[in-house]
Design a protein around this motif. Structure first.
Motif, mmCIF file in Angstrom:
data_model
loop_
_atom_site.group_PDB
_atom_site.id
_atom_site.type_symbol
_atom_site.label_atom_id
_atom_site.label_comp_id
_atom_site.label_asym_id
_atom_site.label_seq_id
_atom_site.Cartn_x
_atom_site.Cartn_y
_atom_site.Cartn_z
ATOM 1 N N GLY A 1 -4.104 0.684 -0.695
ATOM 2 C CA GLY A 1 -4.772 1.353 0.408
ATOM 3 C C GLY A 1 -5.246 0.307 1.404
ATOM 4 N N CYS A 2 -5.302 0.698 2.675
ATOM 5 C CA CYS A 2 -5.766 -0.250 3.679
ATOM 6 C C CYS A 2 -7.296 -0.301 3.660
ATOM 7 N N GLY A 3 -7.868 -1.208 4.433
ATOM 8 C CA GLY A 3 -9.314 -1.426 4.525
ATOM 9 C C GLY A 3 -10.212 -0.314 4.050
ATOM 10 N N ALA A 4 -10.802 0.410 4.996
ATOM 11 C CA ALA A 4 -11.641 1.543 4.638
ATOM 12 C C ALA A 4 -10.726 2.760 4.552
ATOM 13 N N CYS A 5 -9.949 2.801 3.491
ATOM 14 C CA CYS A 5 -8.803 3.721 3.454
ATOM 15 C C CYS A 5 -9.174 5.167 3.159
ATOM 16 N N GLU A 6 -8.700 6.030 4.045
ATOM 17 C CA GLU A 6 -8.774 7.466 3.786
ATOM 18 C C GLU A 6 -7.354 8.012 3.736
ATOM 19 N N CYS A 7 -6.389 7.081 3.782
ATOM 20 C CA CYS A 7 -4.990 7.490 3.783
ATOM 21 C C CYS A 7 -4.604 7.962 2.383
ATOM 22 N N ASP A 8 -3.677 8.904 2.323
ATOM 23 C CA ASP A 8 -3.152 9.342 1.041
ATOM 24 C C ASP A 8 -1.999 8.397 0.702
ATOM 25 N N PHE B 1 1.093 -3.689 7.547
ATOM 26 C CA PHE B 1 0.446 -2.670 8.361
ATOM 27 C C PHE B 1 0.344 -1.366 7.589
ATOM 28 N N CYS B 2 -0.546 -0.497 8.061
ATOM 29 C CA CYS B 2 -0.710 0.810 7.438
ATOM 30 C C CYS B 2 0.102 1.826 8.233
ATOM 31 N N PRO B 3 1.106 2.449 7.603
ATOM 32 C CA PRO B 3 1.963 3.382 8.336
ATOM 33 C C PRO B 3 1.218 4.621 8.828
ATOM 34 N N GLU B 4 0.079 4.902 8.207
ATOM 35 C CA GLU B 4 -0.711 6.065 8.608
ATOM 36 C C GLU B 4 -1.521 5.736 9.869
ATOM 37 N N LYS B 5 -2.297 4.679 9.794
ATOM 38 C CA LYS B 5 -3.174 4.354 10.927
ATOM 39 C C LYS B 5 -2.441 3.705 12.082
ATOM 40 N N GLN B 6 -1.349 3.007 11.790
ATOM 41 C CA GLN B 6 -0.635 2.287 12.833
ATOM 42 C C GLN B 6 0.744 2.892 13.088
HETATM 43 ZN ZN LIG Z 1 -4.220 3.261 5.592
#
Ligand SMILES: [Zn+2]
Length: 281
Positions: free
Chosen positions: A249-256, A275-280
């Motif tokens: 999970g990325c930093g402060a991750c809320e990504c699934d 990189f995070c594919p969700e946030k970026q």
């Molecule tokens: Zn993420």
């Protein structure tokens, strides 16, 4: 590889060890690092009081009272060690350069891979030194803002990730902090640099500054420990949001991350990008 925050921490640690003290001896244990070591420098600095150290990008500059000076780059694997005057000298393998300070510590440059370098540069002509002359603005200084960044990347077809590694656009960033800054700004590293809008340039500028400031703060706290150890300056532990975190999970991750697969790694211009594919995305 040390980037701006690590080099800044080295500079801060060197200040009490060098500034205001005379160079008793500058010793080269070999003839070259990445480039030949400057033959005339030991004599130019001998007996001279170091007046000032400063950092520019990933370089540390030092100037003596007579105007003589040096520029130091840690390269890929370079680190600095400060040995207290009363302590026993360690003489480790790959100790290539030693500043023996009068009534003070010994400052040792250790560099196993020898991609770093030390060169002579006078106070008066440091502006013209090739690596410094073409360098872009300091990201933490007043000469860097969203408008300046926008002008620097205008029309650039290279991905923003690669553009930010170009020291002519902004000084001091390397692979780690570029990845982290793009993550904080929620910008896809694959975007064409020239396509970023004003709002994105503002977000990126702020992210670059905050990511560097946080890292310097983290390094500053690790610095306290160095006073009690023989730790090598140039590297410190810092928590990254995306760098080297493939699949997590990325930093402060809320990504699934079950859905997104977590942080991704791609290769851009021969360098890893995280990189995070969700946030970026
Ligand atoms: Zn993420």
């Amino acid at each position: 590889m040390p980037e701006l925050p690590e080099v800044e921490i080295v500079k801060r640690a060197l200040e009490p060890a060098m500034v205001g003290r005379r160079v008793k001896r500058l010793v080269f244990n070999r003839a070259d690092l990445r480039f030949p070591l400057p033959e005339g420098l030991p004599l130019a600095l001998q007996g001279q009081r170091i007046e000032r150290l400063l950092r520019r990008g990933k370089y540390i500059l030092g100037f003596a009272e007579n105007g003589a000076g040096f520029v130091l780059h840690l390269g890929m694997s370079g680190a600095v060690r400060i040995e207290p005057p009363a302590g026993t000298s360690l003489h480790e393998k790959h100790d290539h350069v030693e500043f023996h300070m009068d009534e003070g510590p010994r400052v040792v440059l250790n560099d196993p891979r020898r991609f770093g370098f030390l060169d002579a540069v006078g106070r008066e002509d440091c502006q013209d030194y090739p690596a410094l002359a073409a360098m872009g603005p300091e990201p933490l200084g007043n000469d860097f803002n969203a408008e300046i960044l926008a002008v620097a990347i205008k029309g650039r077809k290279t991905p923003i990730k690669s553009a930010l590694l170009d020291q002519r656009i902004v000084a001091g960033l390397g692979n780690i902090y570029v990845c982290e800054a793009l993550y904080r700004a929620a910008i896809d590293p694959r975007r064409r640099a020239g396509d970023l809008n004003a709002k994105e340039c503002t977000a990126l500028c702020m992210s670059i500054r905050s990511v560097l400031r946080d890292a310097i703060e983290a390094g500053g706290s690790s610095l306290k420990d160095y006073k009690h150890t023989d730790g090598q300056l140039g590297y410190f532990q810092h928590h990254f949001a995306v760098y080297d975190r493939v699949g997590q999970g990325c930093g402060a991750c809320e990504c699934d991350i079950v859905e997104t697969g977590g942080v991704q790694r791609i290769v851009q211009a021969g360098r890893s990008t995280f990189f995070c594919p969700e946030k970026q995305g």
